[in-house]
Design an enzyme around this catalytic site. Structure first.
Site, short mmCIF file in Angstrom:
data_model
loop_
_atom_site.label_atom_id
_atom_site.label_comp_id
_atom_site.label_asym_id
_atom_site.label_seq_id
_atom_site.Cartn_x
_atom_site.Cartn_y
_atom_site.Cartn_z
N ARG A 13 -27.79 -23.20 37.01
CA ARG A 13 -27.49 -21.80 36.71
C ARG A 13 -26.06 -21.41 37.17
O ARG A 13 -25.65 -21.66 38.21
CB ARG A 13 -28.40 -20.93 37.28
N ASP A 14 -25.47 -20.77 36.17
CA ASP A 14 -24.27 -20.08 36.77
C ASP A 14 -24.30 -18.77 37.74
O ASP A 14 -25.13 -18.30 37.90
CB ASP A 14 -23.42 -19.17 35.43
N ILE A 15 -23.25 -19.11 38.78
CA ILE A 15 -23.63 -18.23 39.87
C ILE A 15 -23.27 -16.60 39.59
O ILE A 15 -23.67 -15.86 40.25
CB ILE A 15 -22.74 -18.96 41.00
N ASN B 31 -14.58 -23.13 27.61
CA ASN B 31 -13.37 -22.51 28.03
C ASN B 31 -12.33 -23.62 28.29
O ASN B 31 -12.98 -24.59 28.97
CB ASN B 31 -13.34 -21.39 29.23
N VAL C 188 -12.78 -23.61 36.32
CA VAL C 188 -13.02 -24.74 36.74
C VAL C 188 -12.78 -26.11 36.07
O VAL C 188 -13.23 -26.19 34.99
CB VAL C 188 -14.55 -24.82 37.37
N HIS D 273 -17.08 -28.19 31.35
CA HIS D 273 -18.58 -27.40 31.25
C HIS D 273 -18.81 -26.67 29.92
O HIS D 273 -17.87 -26.03 29.64
CB HIS D 273 -18.69 -26.59 32.64
N HIS E 50 -20.84 -23.62 28.60
CA HIS E 50 -21.81 -22.66 29.15
C HIS E 50 -22.92 -22.44 27.89
O HIS E 50 -22.56 -22.28 26.83
CB HIS E 50 -21.06 -21.28 29.17
P1 DGP Z 1 -14.91 -20.99 33.47
O1 DGP Z 1 -14.09 -19.84 33.63
O2 DGP Z 1 -15.24 -21.38 31.88
O3 DGP Z 1 -14.25 -22.15 33.95
O4 DGP Z 1 -16.40 -20.83 34.13
C1 DGP Z 1 -16.54 -21.04 35.44
C2 DGP Z 1 -17.96 -20.65 35.61
O5 DGP Z 1 -18.35 -21.22 37.03
C3 DGP Z 1 -18.11 -19.13 35.97
O6 DGP Z 1 -18.90 -18.56 34.99
C4 DGP Z 1 -18.65 -19.24 37.43
C5 DGP Z 1 -19.35 -20.44 37.68
N1 DGP Z 1 -19.07 -21.00 38.91
C6 DGP Z 1 -18.07 -20.81 39.85
N2 DGP Z 1 -18.29 -21.37 41.21
C7 DGP Z 1 -19.56 -21.64 41.11
C8 DGP Z 1 -20.46 -22.14 42.11
O7 DGP Z 1 -20.22 -22.60 42.91
N3 DGP Z 1 -21.80 -22.45 41.50
C9 DGP Z 1 -22.18 -22.00 40.29
N4 DGP Z 1 -23.53 -22.30 39.95
N5 DGP Z 1 -21.43 -21.54 39.42
C10 DGP Z 1 -20.13 -21.34 39.83
#
Ligand code: DGP
Length: 126
Positions: A34-36, A97, A106, A110, A112
């Protein structure tokens, strides 16, 4: 130009279990969690366990087994959360992205998966 993978990115740390995650599904090649900062009732990130910067990198260098597994995991999750139209779900959105213009924060591939509410139009016309 070849991609250089930075193993200090946050998802590399999640894969090494240095940072906890809320796992949704895991296979030999793929992790989904799950996204944070969820932007929809269901906001799940799907990443390959291999070290790929983005989809372009993955498409070029990943093994067939990695690509197949990654694709199937995304399909399995959209089914599991009840989002697939074929089973009466209301739909979902996949986003990858990429790079600067794609605003990729990141640097580990990935996707979403966003679902559970009407998401609106993705972009405004130019
Ligand atoms: P992007 O902008 O597409 O690179 O999205 C990166 C996503 O990663 C963003 O929606 C928030 C998520 N994210 C960042 N750090 C963490 C983390 O430590 N844990 C989790 N679960 N998600 C994270």
């Amino acid at each position: 130009m070849a991609y250089e993978y930075d193993d200090q990115n946050i998802f590399a740390k999640i894969l090494r279990r240095e940072i906890p995650n809320d796992t949704v599904m895991e296979t030999d090649y793929t992790l989904a969690f799950r996204d944070i900062i969820p932007q929809a009732p269901e906001h799940i990130l799907v990443i390959p366990k291999g070290f790929y910067v983005n989809h372009d990198h993955f498409a070029a260098d990943a093994t067939d087994a990695e690509v197949l597994d990654f694709t199937r995991v995304i399909g399995a999750i959209t089914h599991a959360i009840g989002a697939t139209p074929s089973t009466g779900g209301s739909g979902y959105r996949l986003i990858a992205n990429t790079g600067n213009d794609g605003v990729q924060d990141v640097q580990h591939l990935h996707f979403h998966i966003l679902s559970g509410r009407r998401l609106g139009r993705m972009l405004q016309p130019v």
